[in-house]
Write a protein that holds these residues in place. Structure first.
Motif, mmCIF file in Angstrom:
data_model
loop_
_atom_site.group_PDB
_atom_site.id
_atom_site.type_symbol
_atom_site.label_atom_id
_atom_site.label_comp_id
_atom_site.label_asym_id
_atom_site.label_seq_id
_atom_site.Cartn_x
_atom_site.Cartn_y
_atom_site.Cartn_z
ATOM 1 N N ILE A 1 32.157 16.338 50.254
ATOM 2 C CA ILE A 1 31.323 17.500 49.971
ATOM 3 C C ILE A 1 32.212 18.725 49.777
ATOM 4 C CG2 ILE A 1 29.348 16.619 51.292
ATOM 5 C CD1 ILE A 1 30.195 18.535 53.574
ATOM 6 N N ASP A 2 31.690 19.732 49.115
ATOM 7 C CA ASP A 2 32.384 21.016 49.049
ATOM 8 C C ASP A 2 32.333 21.648 50.432
ATOM 9 O OD1 ASP A 2 32.566 20.561 46.331
ATOM 10 O OD2 ASP A 2 31.165 22.160 45.766
ATOM 11 N N ALA A 3 33.401 22.322 50.818
ATOM 12 C CA ALA A 3 33.421 23.017 52.106
ATOM 13 C C ALA A 3 34.365 24.203 52.029
ATOM 14 C CB ALA A 3 33.870 22.072 53.214
ATOM 15 N N ALA A 4 33.949 25.303 52.620
ATOM 16 C CA ALA A 4 34.804 26.478 52.727
ATOM 17 C C ALA A 4 35.634 26.364 53.995
ATOM 18 C CB ALA A 4 33.950 27.740 52.771
ATOM 19 N N GLU A 5 36.755 27.047 54.013
ATOM 20 C CA GLU A 5 37.602 27.060 55.198
ATOM 21 C C GLU A 5 36.761 27.416 56.422
ATOM 22 O OE1 GLU A 5 41.601 29.293 56.925
ATOM 23 O OE2 GLU A 5 40.994 29.615 54.851
ATOM 24 N N GLY A 6 36.896 26.642 57.483
ATOM 25 C CA GLY A 6 36.149 26.870 58.718
ATOM 26 C C GLY A 6 34.857 26.081 58.812
ATOM 27 N N ASP A 7 34.323 25.615 57.669
ATOM 28 C CA ASP A 7 33.121 24.776 57.671
ATOM 29 C C ASP A 7 33.498 23.341 58.022
ATOM 30 O OD1 ASP A 7 31.616 26.926 56.845
ATOM 31 O OD2 ASP A 7 31.474 26.268 54.747
ATOM 32 N N ARG A 8 32.499 22.525 58.315
ATOM 33 C CA ARG A 8 32.728 21.098 58.524
ATOM 34 C C ARG A 8 32.773 20.422 57.163
ATOM 35 N NH1 ARG A 8 34.659 19.693 63.315
ATOM 36 N NH2 ARG A 8 33.444 17.802 63.538
ATOM 37 N N VAL A 9 33.759 19.561 56.969
ATOM 38 C CA VAL A 9 33.901 18.810 55.733
ATOM 39 C C VAL A 9 33.895 17.325 56.074
ATOM 40 C CG1 VAL A 9 36.439 18.968 55.751
ATOM 41 C CG2 VAL A 9 35.237 18.485 53.610
ATOM 42 N N THR A 10 33.099 16.553 55.349
ATOM 43 C CA THR A 10 33.089 15.109 55.547
ATOM 44 C C THR A 10 34.230 14.525 54.743
ATOM 45 O OG1 THR A 10 30.699 15.109 55.848
ATOM 46 C CG2 THR A 10 31.740 12.988 55.336
ATOM 47 N N VAL A 11 35.097 13.785 55.422
ATOM 48 C CA VAL A 11 36.292 13.209 54.811
ATOM 49 C C VAL A 11 36.199 11.691 54.885
ATOM 50 C CG1 VAL A 11 38.815 13.126 54.871
ATOM 51 C CG2 VAL A 11 37.615 15.223 55.548
ATOM 52 N N TRP A 12 36.285 11.030 53.730
ATOM 53 C CA TRP A 12 36.290 9.571 53.682
ATOM 54 C C TRP A 12 37.740 9.120 53.799
ATOM 55 C CZ3 TRP A 12 32.001 6.811 54.117
ATOM 56 C CH2 TRP A 12 32.124 5.419 54.031
ATOM 57 N N LEU A 13 38.019 8.264 54.782
ATOM 58 C CA LEU A 13 39.381 7.863 55.120
ATOM 59 C C LEU A 13 39.770 6.502 54.567
ATOM 60 C CD1 LEU A 13 39.113 8.860 58.883
ATOM 61 C CD2 LEU A 13 40.074 10.233 57.025
ATOM 62 N N ASP A 14 38.851 5.809 53.933
ATOM 63 C CA ASP A 14 39.047 4.418 53.564
ATOM 64 C C ASP A 14 38.811 4.223 52.073
ATOM 65 O OD1 ASP A 14 39.518 1.739 54.065
ATOM 66 O OD2 ASP A 14 37.506 1.308 54.758
ATOM 67 N N GLY A 15 39.194 3.070 51.550
ATOM 68 C CA GLY A 15 38.918 2.714 50.170
ATOM 69 C C GLY A 15 39.963 3.237 49.208
ATOM 70 N N SER A 16 39.662 3.123 47.922
ATOM 71 C CA SER A 16 40.542 3.651 46.884
ATOM 72 C C SER A 16 39.732 4.574 45.987
ATOM 73 C CB SER A 16 41.191 2.522 46.083
ATOM 74 O OG SER A 16 40.226 1.795 45.357
#
Length: 115
Positions: free
Chosen positions: A38-53
């Motif tokens: 997702i889009d996120a501004a500095e300080g916001d929560r960002v969902t980060v996908w750690l797997d896959g290609s």
């Protein structure tokens, strides 16, 4: 004893953005390496996908299995620097263009973990 497991497989995680991110950009926060969902501004929560290609533009020529590095502008490069981000799953000619890459996820390579 641990209780209340939050991320059983830890394939994605919500982290506090250390800078602005756009969906689909490579992310490096602490030891985590992944892709912003997702889009996120500095300080916001960002969902980060750690797997896959992922198919992400990379600057420079690549070989299969080559480490790719994060640039200061949230891009990827074949040029080695201190910000190892992941590995290329394909060869690619010189220039900037799409390549299939996989993030290191939550365990970036270090000399201590090699071998």
């Amino acid at each position: 004893m641990a209780k209340n497991q939050k991320y059983p497989e830890n394939k994605h995680i919500a982290l506090t953005a250390d800078k602005d991110y756009k969906s689909g950009q490579p992310v490096a926060i602490g030891a985590y390496r992944g892709v912003a969902l997702i889009d996120a501004a500095e300080g916001d929560r960002v969902t980060v996908w750690l797997d896959g290609s992922w198919e992400i533009d990379v600057a420079g020529a690549l070989t299969e299995g080559q480490v790719v590095y994060l640039t200061g502008s949230n891009g990827l490069t074949a040029t080695a620097n201190a910000n190892a981000w992941g590995v290329s799953n394909q060869a690619k000619a010189t220039g900037t263009g799409p390549a299939e890459v996989a993030p290191f996820g939550m365990i970036p390579p270090t000399p201590a973990s090699a071998g």
